[in-house]
Write a protein that holds these residues in place. Structure first.
Motif, PDB file in Angstrom:
ATOM      1  N   GLY B  45      43.790  39.578  51.872  1.00 63.46           N
ATOM      2  CA  GLY B  45      42.384  39.388  52.201  1.00 63.46           C
ATOM      3  C   GLY B  45      42.261  38.690  53.536  1.00 63.46           C
ATOM      4  N   ALA B  46      41.264  39.066  54.301  1.00 64.14           N
ATOM      5  CA  ALA B  46      41.097  38.505  55.639  1.00 64.14           C
ATOM      6  C   ALA B  46      40.554  37.081  55.592  1.00 64.14           C
ATOM      7  CB  ALA B  46      40.171  39.399  56.462  1.00 64.14           C
ATOM      8  N   SER B  47      39.913  36.714  54.478  1.00 61.84           N
ATOM      9  CA  SER B  47      39.306  35.386  54.375  1.00 61.84           C
ATOM     10  C   SER B  47      39.717  34.722  53.078  1.00 61.84           C
ATOM     11  CB  SER B  47      37.774  35.499  54.399  1.00 61.84           C
ATOM     12  OG  SER B  47      37.325  36.111  55.579  1.00 61.84           O
ATOM     13  N   SER B  48      39.548  33.417  53.067  1.00 63.20           N
ATOM     14  CA  SER B  48      39.694  32.668  51.818  1.00 63.20           C
ATOM     15  C   SER B  48      38.957  31.359  52.008  1.00 63.20           C
ATOM     16  CB  SER B  48      41.167  32.437  51.474  1.00 63.20           C
ATOM     17  OG  SER B  48      41.819  31.723  52.499  1.00 63.20           O
ATOM     18  N   SER B  49      38.556  30.772  50.892  1.00 61.44           N
ATOM     19  CA  SER B  49      37.732  29.563  50.967  1.00 61.44           C
ATOM     20  C   SER B  49      38.608  28.350  51.292  1.00 61.44           C
ATOM     21  CB  SER B  49      37.021  29.367  49.626  1.00 61.44           C
ATOM     22  OG  SER B  49      37.953  28.995  48.627  1.00 61.44           O
ATOM     23  N   PRO B  50      37.987  27.269  51.728  1.00 61.19           N
ATOM     24  CA  PRO B  50      38.759  26.058  52.052  1.00 61.19           C
ATOM     25  C   PRO B  50      39.594  25.542  50.884  1.00 61.19           C
ATOM     26  CG  PRO B  50      36.562  25.908  52.989  1.00 61.19           C
ATOM     27  CD  PRO B  50      36.568  27.149  52.151  1.00 61.19           C
ATOM     28  N   LEU B  51      39.018  25.516  49.675  1.00 62.57           N
ATOM     29  CA  LEU B  51      39.811  25.025  48.536  1.00 62.57           C
ATOM     30  C   LEU B  51      40.972  25.969  48.223  1.00 62.57           C
ATOM     31  CD1 LEU B  51      37.122  23.570  46.086  1.00 62.57           C
ATOM     32  CD2 LEU B  51      38.883  22.325  47.354  1.00 62.57           C
ATOM     33  N   PHE B  56      46.462  27.262  47.595  1.00 57.75           N
ATOM     34  CA  PHE B  56      47.371  28.406  47.647  1.00 57.75           C
ATOM     35  C   PHE B  56      47.775  28.783  49.076  1.00 57.75           C
ATOM     36  CE2 PHE B  56      46.875  29.310  43.237  1.00 57.75           C
ATOM     37  CZ  PHE B  56      45.546  29.081  42.924  1.00 57.75           C
ATOM     38  N   GLY B  57      46.956  28.440  50.048  1.00 59.31           N
ATOM     39  CA  GLY B  57      47.174  28.934  51.401  1.00 59.31           C
ATOM     40  C   GLY B  57      46.258  30.113  51.643  1.00 59.31           C
ATOM     41  N   ALA B  58      46.673  30.980  52.546  1.00 56.95           N
ATOM     42  CA  ALA B  58      45.863  32.159  52.860  1.00 56.95           C
ATOM     43  C   ALA B  58      45.862  33.134  51.687  1.00 56.95           C
ATOM     44  CB  ALA B  58      46.424  32.847  54.091  1.00 56.95           C
ATOM     45  N   MET B  59      44.866  34.061  51.705  1.00 59.42           N
ATOM     46  CA  MET B  59      44.883  35.114  50.692  1.00 59.42           C
ATOM     47  C   MET B  59      45.952  36.117  51.105  1.00 59.42           C
ATOM     48  SD  MET B  59      41.952  37.581  49.093  1.00 59.42           S
ATOM     49  CE  MET B  59      41.345  36.196  48.173  1.00 59.42           C
ATOM     50  N   ASP B  60      47.135  35.852  50.651  1.00 56.34           N
ATOM     51  CA  ASP B  60      48.284  36.619  51.095  1.00 56.34           C
ATOM     52  C   ASP B  60      49.304  36.626  49.975  1.00 56.34           C
ATOM     53  OD1 ASP B  60      49.772  37.439  53.904  1.00 56.34           O
ATOM     54  OD2 ASP B  60      51.131  36.582  52.405  1.00 56.34           O
ATOM     55  N   GLY B  61      49.881  37.797  49.750  1.00 56.56           N
ATOM     56  CA  GLY B  61      50.844  37.911  48.662  1.00 56.56           C
ATOM     57  C   GLY B  61      51.997  36.937  48.776  1.00 56.56           C
ATOM     58  N   VAL B  62      52.401  36.651  50.002  1.00 55.42           N
ATOM     59  CA  VAL B  62      53.522  35.719  50.193  1.00 55.42           C
ATOM     60  C   VAL B  62      53.123  34.322  49.699  1.00 55.42           C
ATOM     61  CG1 VAL B  62      54.965  34.595  51.920  1.00 55.42           C
ATOM     62  CG2 VAL B  62      54.470  37.034  52.115  1.00 55.42           C
ATOM     63  N   SER B  63      51.884  33.934  49.961  1.00 57.00           N
ATOM     64  CA  SER B  63      51.397  32.624  49.503  1.00 57.00           C
ATOM     65  C   SER B  63      51.427  32.536  47.983  1.00 57.00           C
ATOM     66  CB  SER B  63      49.969  32.380  49.998  1.00 57.00           C
ATOM     67  OG  SER B  63      49.902  32.403  51.404  1.00 57.00           O
ATOM     68  N   TYR B  64      50.968  33.613  47.329  1.00 53.59           N
ATOM     69  CA  TYR B  64      50.926  33.601  45.867  1.00 53.59           C
ATOM     70  C   TYR B  64      52.340  33.612  45.280  1.00 53.59           C
ATOM     71  CZ  TYR B  64      45.972  34.743  46.520  1.00 53.59           C
ATOM     72  OH  TYR B  64      44.653  34.724  46.887  1.00 53.59           O
ATOM     73  N   LYS B  65      53.218  34.343  45.922  1.00 52.97           N
ATOM     74  CA  LYS B  65      54.618  34.382  45.466  1.00 52.97           C
ATOM     75  C   LYS B  65      55.252  33.003  45.607  1.00 52.97           C
ATOM     76  CE  LYS B  65      58.981  36.502  47.050  1.00 52.97           C
ATOM     77  NZ  LYS B  65      59.678  36.898  45.839  1.00 52.97           N
ATOM     78  N   THR B  66      55.032  32.387  46.741  1.00 52.67           N
ATOM     79  CA  THR B  66      55.595  31.055  46.986  1.00 52.67           C
ATOM     80  C   THR B  66      55.040  30.051  45.994  1.00 52.67           C
ATOM     81  OG1 THR B  66      55.855  31.542  49.339  1.00 52.67           O
ATOM     82  CG2 THR B  66      55.826  29.221  48.696  1.00 52.67           C
ATOM     83  N   PHE B  67      53.719  30.103  45.773  1.00 52.07           N
ATOM     84  CA  PHE B  67      53.081  29.174  44.828  1.00 52.07           C
ATOM     85  C   PHE B  67      53.746  29.284  43.464  1.00 52.07           C
ATOM     86  CE2 PHE B  67      49.545  26.609  43.279  1.00 52.07           C
ATOM     87  CZ  PHE B  67      49.469  26.964  41.941  1.00 52.07           C
ATOM     88  N   PHE B  68      53.889  30.499  42.999  1.00 50.96           N
ATOM     89  CA  PHE B  68      54.422  30.705  41.652  1.00 50.96           C
ATOM     90  C   PHE B  68      55.898  30.333  41.566  1.00 50.96           C
ATOM     91  CE2 PHE B  68      54.176  32.339  37.441  1.00 50.96           C
ATOM     92  CZ  PHE B  68      55.407  32.914  37.172  1.00 50.96           C
ATOM     93  N   CYS B 186      39.310  39.995  48.472  1.00 54.42           N
ATOM     94  CA  CYS B 186      40.505  40.841  48.438  1.00 54.42           C
ATOM     95  C   CYS B 186      40.225  42.202  49.058  1.00 54.42           C
ATOM     96  CB  CYS B 186      41.004  41.018  47.001  1.00 54.42           C
ATOM     97  SG  CYS B 186      42.517  42.013  46.915  1.00 54.42           S
ATOM     98  N   ASP B 187      41.025  42.578  50.016  1.00 53.48           N
ATOM     99  CA  ASP B 187      40.894  43.882  50.674  1.00 53.48           C
ATOM    100  C   ASP B 187      41.817  44.923  50.065  1.00 53.48           C
ATOM    101  OD1 ASP B 187      40.682  42.164  53.850  1.00 53.48           O
ATOM    102  OD2 ASP B 187      39.055  42.926  52.584  1.00 53.48           O
ATOM    103  N   SER B 188      42.812  44.483  49.340  1.00 54.26           N
ATOM    104  CA  SER B 188      43.803  45.411  48.791  1.00 54.26           C
ATOM    105  C   SER B 188      43.602  45.651  47.300  1.00 54.26           C
ATOM    106  CB  SER B 188      45.218  44.851  49.028  1.00 54.26           C
ATOM    107  OG  SER B 188      45.347  43.593  48.392  1.00 54.26           O
TER     108      SER B 188
END
Lengths: 212, 222
Positions: B45-51, B56-68, B186-188
């Protein structure tokens, strides 16, 4: 000079005319403009008279709309997607827009025949139909969904889960939403339609009470 | 099986996942969970909220993978003490292990709902944050329509139960923020995933009972 036909000949001609008319009426029925078919799933078949398999709906001899070959193929794709449990399959967007009337009827029948415990399946049918609401008659299905008997548990909608005093209520929040998922999806799609600039004022007026 | 991003002597490693499955986790559950987590790795996703960016970081699969994967090192099979649970974490037993039940595939949840549970539980692994333990729900405890909030399992009121949050950053808050961001940005994702994310986020926020915390989330992404 023209010879005058005999009585027997006249009778034969009369039989021919009456019989021909009967034949035409039986095998080429004029569709009732007010007809709102509720065909059985078995009646939703590929029309043998359709030369273009991708054409829009045609009618069976009995006047019920039939699915095109492409619609039948799409239903098979949808079955596969639901079995895969991959809600992010892009075909849900690419293949299920601008649905034909027989396709919508097929999806409604899919909903009704799906086990009540198939919450995601049911919610998916509601989503696809909700995206395509065009007429007030289609709202009848959404009323039906919203008025369903609540599902009592994800294992068996007809039975409340066993009372477990050791249960952790913090673990149940997702279950609570899923129990009502088809209804929540129905309301969400109706709400989306209500607030869309593309929805007519008349349709909005009919939708509004369903979103309360 | 040796995977590119992870290797384990015991258990099974899913492709593109560093988290291992215990060998007693049924294959169909492993496959489903792997599919679900790989979907999260595909989210863009091109955007994500401050919280969202804070958690989690940016709306990015790598961020979600790292978080988990930084929180959950292993996944095992457990009943979680209740026949209706989908997943749980038992910090005193293993703070970085998630337990899933057979309900993960037996219950007909939308995919994003399964992931909401997984990311909710992943938050509970954070020992440095007290595992983000739940707060006691208020007494009385009503929903937006004025109806008492009750357990769907016992029918008992949730008032006074440890099933709420008073911070926007806890398990309910973080999963609400995650899902609402997906629904909006989410764009994807398919339209269904985005609708589902919105539906479940709208319910999850009801468990954030501190008015200030709830307002913070609402102003952030609702």
């Amino acid at each position: 000079m023209m010879k005058k036909p005999s009585p027997s000949t006249l009778f034969g001609l009369l039989v021919l005319v009456v019989g021909g008319g009967f034949f035409l009426l039986k095998f080429n029925p004029k569709p009732d403009p007010g007809f709102s078919p509720q065909p059985s799933f078995e009646q939703i078949t590929v029309s043998p008279r359709t030369s273009n398999p991708n054409s829009m709906a045609s009618f069976s001899p009995e006047g019920t709309p039939v699915l095109s070959a492409s619609d039948r193929a799409r239903l098979e794709v949808l079955d596969q997607i639901l079995i895969s449990k991959n809600d992010n399959d892009p075909r849900l967007d690419s293949d299920f827009k601008n649905l034909s009337d027989p396709m919508k009827e097929a999806l409604r029948k899919k909903y009704r025949s799906a086990p009540p415990e198939d919450r995601n399946g049911r919610g998916t049918y509601v989503f696809l139909l909700g995206r395509e609401i065009q007429t007030m008659a289609e709202l009848d299905f959404f009323r039906e969904v919203l008025q369903e008997t609540p599902c009592l548990s994800l294992a068996d909608c007809s039975k409340a889960p066993p009372n477990d005093s050791h249960s952790d209520p913090a673990l149940e929040s997702a279950n609570a939403t899923t129990l009502a998922y088809p209804q929540k999806m129905a309301r969400a799609m109706l709400d989306r339609k209500l607030h869309s600039d593309e929805t007519s004022a008349e349709l909005k007026k009919a939708i509004e009470p369903l979103t309360r | 099986m040796i995977a590119v991003f992870g290797f384990a002597l015991n258990g099974n490693v899913a492709p593109s996942m560093a988290t291992t499955f215990d060998s007693n986790v049924p294959k169909n559950i492993q496959q489903q969970m792997t599919q679900d987590l790989l979907f999260m790795q595909s989210v863009q996703g091109a955007s994500s909220s401050p919280l969202h960016q804070d958690i989690f970081g940016a709306m990015d699969g790598v961020s979600y993978k790292t978080f988990f994967e930084s929180r959950v090192k292993a996944i095992g099979l457990n009943g979680c003490g209740n026949g209706n649970a989908v997943a749980c974490v038992i910090p005193f037993f293993d703070p970085n292990k998630m337990w899933i039940t057979k309900n993960y595939i037996n219950f007909s949840h939308p995919e994003i709902a399964r992931l909401m549970v997984v990311y909710h539980e992943a938050r509970h692994t954070e020992s440095q944050n007290g595992n983000w333990g739940h707060a006691t729900c208020p007494t009385p405890f009503f929903d937006d329509n004025g109806k008492p909030m009750t357990s769907i399992w016992t029918g008992a009121s949730l008032a006074g139960e440890p099933a709420c949050d008073v911070t926007p950053l806890g398990s309910y808050g973080s999963s609400t923020i995650l899902l609402k961001n997906i629904s909006r940005y989410c764009d994807s994702c398919t339209e269904k995933v985005k609708m589902d994310a919105g539906i479940y986020a709208d319910d999850q926020i009801k468990r954030v009972t501190d008015l200030s915390a709830k307002k913070q989330i609402q102003q952030d992404v609702f």
